[in-house]
Design an enzyme around this catalytic site. Structure first.
Site, PDB file in Angstrom:
ATOM      1  N   SER B 326       0.811  -1.228   0.000  1.00  0.00           N
ATOM      2  CA  SER B 326       0.000   0.000   0.000  1.00  0.00           C
ATOM      3  C   SER B 326       0.836   1.265   0.000  1.00  0.00           C
ATOM      4  O   SER B 326       0.310   2.337  -0.286  1.00  0.00           O
ATOM      5  CB  SER B 326      -0.926  -0.005   1.213  1.00  0.00           C
ATOM      6  OG  SER B 326      -1.756  -1.139   1.151  1.00  0.00           O
ATOM      7  N   HIS B 369     -15.377  -0.390   1.695  1.00  0.00           N
ATOM      8  CA  HIS B 369     -15.327   0.955   2.252  1.00  0.00           C
ATOM      9  C   HIS B 369     -16.489   1.834   1.779  1.00  0.00           C
ATOM     10  O   HIS B 369     -16.573   3.002   2.155  1.00  0.00           O
ATOM     11  CB  HIS B 369     -14.009   1.628   1.851  1.00  0.00           C
ATOM     12  CG  HIS B 369     -12.812   1.035   2.510  1.00  0.00           C
ATOM     13  ND1 HIS B 369     -12.027   0.053   1.919  1.00  0.00           N
ATOM     14  CD2 HIS B 369     -12.255   1.264   3.719  1.00  0.00           C
ATOM     15  CE1 HIS B 369     -11.061  -0.269   2.716  1.00  0.00           C
ATOM     16  NE2 HIS B 369     -11.158   0.446   3.846  1.00  0.00           N
ATOM     17  N   CYS B 382      -7.845   1.875   1.105  1.00  0.00           N
ATOM     18  CA  CYS B 382      -8.781   1.051   0.340  1.00  0.00           C
ATOM     19  C   CYS B 382      -8.098   0.507  -0.908  1.00  0.00           C
ATOM     20  O   CYS B 382      -7.447   1.242  -1.642  1.00  0.00           O
ATOM     21  CB  CYS B 382      -9.988   1.887  -0.062  1.00  0.00           C
ATOM     22  SG  CYS B 382     -11.100   0.999  -1.172  1.00  0.00           S
TER      23      CYS B 382
END
Lengths: 379, 645
Positions: B326, B369, B382
């Site tokens: 991420s 989400h 997300c």
């Protein structure tokens, strides 16, 4: 033998003879010997010991011997020639049995205060004998075969004895010394031509015999010859001596590296630096100037000796003087050629400079004969 | 016998004639001798003089002292320590066995060492032979006191490399070792120093990469030797040039903290100064003591280091290439924003997964989400938002942005085996894999999975560039012999500042908003607020069956298959000073395993020492206090500033 035989107009007597010595030769000999002392002092690292002191003592002894011989009339020495020859032969035979061996050669006799090399004695004795022989021989028989073979035999006997020691250098010098007297006495050219031809044949035979069952010379002698022919082939073994000698000589340049400053000699790169190779130290430390000066001194000695002989009407006197001049010449010419790479290393000392008693005493005794001949010359 | 006068006169004439012939020959020979003298002593004198000098002069190389290595404050990192050794000369020793026996009672000597010494001594009478090396001052003192009983024994001082920071700097400074045949074959260097037996050259790290500067140049000593090689005297001596001293950008105290903090993990961390690109700390754990290599490492130690599955010899901060997970989302976001593929306020619907050409890609949050914009997507990390973005912007634009931010680019730092990571694009896959780029690859790459690889150094650089908007480049060597090296501040990136601000604000929220993934590891000191991004990168594929069976809890997996934990950050948010990247191999979630480490290191850097507890959230302060007590930091005293390199 009578005094009048020489029809001498004037012969000095007693100690007045000293005034009639060839003083030029005495001074030149002393100058050369002094050069020797200087170089021995240098190679000892600036010390009178171990070489200079004994060398000076021997030179003193040799000069006394020279003067003693000079004072005795030359005809006495002519009569002693055969005896001197027999004496030298006996010494050479003694060497065979009780000689001292050094470096693989049995050449020396220990006579207490010094070690004598009889082959050196023989050099002078042979010249004396052959001069006396030709003095005795009617001139018209000089070139008769029988009368030529006799001196050849007289020469070859000591040559054989010396070769068996073995000592190639001295043997060659003896041969050349004997041959010189015969040549001067007037033996016909043809004999020499045939001997030279035979000599060339012998050299070929010697070289061919290497490695065969009938090998004529010892291995080390072949090594020296091969080394002479190509010193760089084996620079760390047999070629080492000659290579280092040439380096020392060449690095001297014009004026040398200075007294006691020769690196080749001081750092022990030079072999035999107090004996056969002493000339290289001289050349290294005093350069071309020093080396050439010594050559000039030697040449002057020979020149004065030859001049004295040429003025001498007596056959024995002039033959013996010329023979000794030639012997002396051969010493320095062979030694210098050898250290400069012009001749194989045959173990011939630099006369009056190399450390060693026999050569010095014998040479000075020889010059005693020269002086005697000079003093007692008929005019 | 009496001869007629005529006869005598004829005889004399004959003799004189022949004597002249001989005399002529003699003159010829004397002439030849004179010419030979002239040729040798005058014409070839120079040549023979050279040969004579070659005979007598030996040239010995004098190794120059190696350049010293300091940290940014002048604290020594690599120094030259005096090393005592004992040498022996046979001809001075007399009875060698006796002397060695006496010596062995004073200094530690093994029977093998004695045997080796005897063998070496037998080779030459006057060449000094090393009997014992690396002795203590006490050993040498004992030998000196007993000198009269030890003829021919001499104590000598040499220099050997020493690393006072021990384990802390192993992966940065590296170590030196003797030149090997392998080295000689590999490096194109004809420096005569390399021919000295056992000459030490840099093997890894800065010691290796800065070898030319550190080594200096050889001096020489000309000595005169005699025919058998005995040294007679020194003719002259030309001192070499000492190696250049290096000042690194690294702060030894921060580095020490970093190493201690990483201890126990297989992890690495990088702290980069945003003003000039200085690497303030760059470390990997576990580590090792480089001094062992200088002394000659034991077989057991070597095996231990080599067989450790945490790879202590690997400088993971630059060598390691991990899927950035991420932490790569900023790259995807900026690529999309720059290319106008999305408006920051535009929302994407996350239902927990996204189907792309029959393959289902999951979001880490199973429930999804909901509708989410750029800010929230970064804050909550997300995945689906980026799956969508990745498809819109395309891999080539993402790769371009990644390289712009420093991922997939080999950075010029003088460290060993620097990884260039990988910013994959269509051309790369076609060339290396021989396959066509598929849309699924873009989806994976959009969240830093799949083919994307980055080293911790690259992640720190990426963060630095996002934080500053400049293409910050790392600088490890600050000064060479006092000459400052070019700063790594960098030129403006050429990325729209508004987009960068959006991304930074989202990263701020990650750490400071209560729904941010790194909220629990925030800094509460208002001036020093931290912005960051967590990353959790998979090292395995989660099979559908596994997902169904629910075996996805990281802790249930063997260590090798657990996720890597990553965290990148910069602070203070208002006036960024440092960027920190932390990767904990197989550490699990980035927010749990990596973010706390990054926060602690960041605070340590910001406070230039142990931070006050007030910088931590109040709930954590007790635990942090306990942690601060537990960590055993090295006592490092900076020398007065005048001593600095």
């Amino acid at each position: 033998m009578s005094y009048l035989e020489y029809q001498a107009k004037y012969i000095p007597s007693g100690f007045r003879k000293l005034l009639h010595l060839n003083w030029a030769i005495v001074i030149l000999l002393s100058a050369v010997a002094a050069t020797g002392f200087l170089m021995l002092y240098s190679v000892a690292g600036g010390s009178m010991d171990p070489w200079v002191r004994p060398q000076v003592a021997r030179f003193g002894l040799g000069m006394a011997l020279m003067l003693g011989i000079a004072l005795v009339p030359i005809w006495f020495w002519r009569n002693m020639a055969a005896l001197a020859y027999i004496f030298a032969i006996i010494l050479l035979i003694l060497v065979e049995f009780i000689g001292v061996t050094r470096g693989g050669s049995q050449r020396w006799l220990d006579i207490g205060f010094m070690v004598l090399q009889p082959s050196e004695v023989m050099k002078i004795s042979l010249v004396m004998l052959l001069a006396a022989y030709y003095d005795w021989l009617p001139i018209n028989k000089t070139s008769h075969l029988l009368w030529v073979l006799a001196p050849v035999a007289l020469t070859l006997i000591p040559v054989y004895l010396v070769l068996s020691q073995p000592d190639l250098g001295t043997a060659l010098l003896l041969l050349l010394g004997g041959g010189t007297v015969m040549f001067l006495a007037g033996v016909h050219w043809a004999y020499f031509a045939s001997v030279i031809a035979a000599g060339v044949g012998a050299i070929v035979a010697v070289i061919r015999s290497q490695g065969t069952s009938w090998q004529i010379l010892k291995d080390y002698q072949y090594d020296r010859i091969n080394t002479f022919l190509d010193p760089t082939a084996n620079p760390l073994a047999e070629g080492y001596h000659i290579t280092q000698a040439k380096i020392a000589l060449g690095s001297g340049g014009w004026t040398g590296r200075g007294f006691m400053q020769g690196t080749q000699s001081r750092l022990n790169f030079l072999p035999e630096k107090h004996t056969d190779f002493i000339f290289t130290t001289l050349a290294e430390e005093f350069g071309f100037v020093g080396a050439f000066t010594l050559l000039v001194l030697y040449t002057l000695i020979v020149l004065f000796t030859v001049t004295s002989a040429l003025q001498n009407k007596d056959r024995f006197a002039s033959l013996v003087t010329l023979g000794i001049a030639m012997t002396f010449f051969l010493y320095f010419a062979v030694n210098m050629s050898m250290v400069m790479g012009l001749a194989p290393v045959v173990g011939v000392p630099l006369p009056l400079v190399s450390y060693g008693g026999s050569a010095m005493l014998v040479l000075l005794a020889g010059f005693g004969l020269v002086q005697s001949a000079h003093v007692h010359r008929p005019h | 016998m009496k001869r007629a006068p005529k006869d005598t006169a004829a005889s004399a004439r004959k003799i004189n004639r022949r004597a002249l012939v001989l005399g002529a020959a003699q003159v010829g020979i004397v002439g030849a001798l004179g010419l030979r003298m002239r040729s040798m002593q005058i014409e070839q004198a120079d040549q023979y003089r050279l040969l004579a000098d070659e005979n007598r002069i030996n040239i010995h190389l004098l190794p120059p002292p190696r350049g010293l290595i300091f940290d940014t404050n002048g604290i020594p990192l690599g120094s030259n320590e005096q090393n005592y050794r004992i040498v022996m000369v046979r001809e001075d020793a007399g009875n060698v066995e006796d002397v060695l026996a006496r010596l062995s009672r004073l200094v530690p000597l093994t029977p093998e060492a004695i045997e080796k010494a005897l063998e070496e001594l037998s080779r030459s009478a006057f060449v000094p032979v090393t009997i014992a090396d690396r002795l203590t001052w006490e050993d040498v003192a004992r030998v000196a006191v007993n000198a009269p009983a030890l003829p021919g024994v001499i104590a000598e001082v040499g220099l050997s490399r020493s690393y006072p920071m021990k384990e802390d700097m192993a992966h940065v400074v590296g170590y030196v070792g003797p030149v090997s045949d392998y080295d000689l074959g590999r490096i194109d260097d004809n420096d005569p120093l390399l021919r000295i037996p056992r000459f030490q050259i840099g093997k890894t790290g800065v010691e290796n990469k800065m070898e030319r500067s550190l080594r200096g140049s050889a001096g020489s000593r000309r000595i005169e030797v005699n025919a058998v090689g005995r040294v007679m005297r020194e003719l002259d001596r030309q001192e070499g040039e000492a190696g250049a001293n290096l000042q690194l950008s690294v702060d030894a105290r921060l580095q020490n903290y970093l190493q201690v903090r990483l201890n126990g993990e297989s992890a690495s961390a990088v702290v980069i100064d945003l003003d000039n690109g200085d690497l303030r700390a760059i470390g990997s754990a576990p580590t090792f003591d480089p001094n062992k290599f200088v002394r000659g490492i034991s077989v057991a130690d070597w095996r231990g280091l080599n067989e450790d599955k945490y790879l202590p010899l690997s400088a993971k901060a630059v060598q390691g290439a991990y899927p950035p997970g991420s932490t790569f989302k900023m790259v995807t976001a900026l690529a999309a924003l720059e290319n106008g593929d999305i408006d920051p306020e535009e929302t994407v619907s996350c239902r927990g997964h996204l189907d792309v050409s029959d393959v289902r890609f999951h979001c880490w949050k199973r429930g999804g989400h909901g509708n989410i914009n750029l800010h929230e997507s970064l804050k909550q990390s997300c995945d689906v938002y980026y799956y969508d973005l990745g498809q819109r912007v395309g891999i080539d634009k993402i790769a371009e942005m990644a390289r712009k931010l420093g991922i997939g680019v080999k950075h010029d730092v003088p460290l060993s085996a620097v990884s260039s990571g990988l910013a994959p694009d269509k051309a790369w896959k076609a060339e290396v894999r021989g396959e066509e780029w598929r849309i699924g690859d873009s989806v994976n790459a959009s969240i830093g999975q799949g083919y994307v690889l980055a080293s911790p150094l690259q992640l720190a650089i990426m963060t630095a560039r996002i934080a500053t908007g400049r293409s910050v480049t790392p600088r490890l060597v600050r000064a060479i012999d006092g000459v400052e090296q070019p700063s790594g501040a960098g030129e403006p990136l050429g990325v729209n500042e508004n987009y960068l601000r959006r991304v930074r604000q989202a990263m701020y929220a990650v750490s400071n908003h209560n729904r941010g993934t790194a909220f629990s590891t925030r800094i509460v000191e208002d001036d020093l607020r931290m912005a960051g991004k967590t990353g959790t990168s998979q090292v395995r594929r989660i099979a559908a069956a596994e997902r169904a069976a629910g075996v996805t809890r990281n802790e249930d997996l063997p260590w090798e298959r657990r996720d890597h934990a990553l965290f990148v950050s910069f602070a203070p948010f208002d006036n960024p000073k440092y960027a920190v990247a932390v990767v904990v191999e197989h550490g699990g979630g980035g927010s749990v395993a990596a973010a706390p480490i990054a926060r602690d290191i960041m605070l340590q850097a910001l406070y230039d020492g142990t931070p006050p507890l007030s910088a931590y959230p109040s709930g954590d302060q007790a635990r942090i206090a306990e942690q601060q007590n537990r960590l055993e930091l090295r006592e490092i005293v900076a020398p007065p500033s005048s001593d600095r390199a």
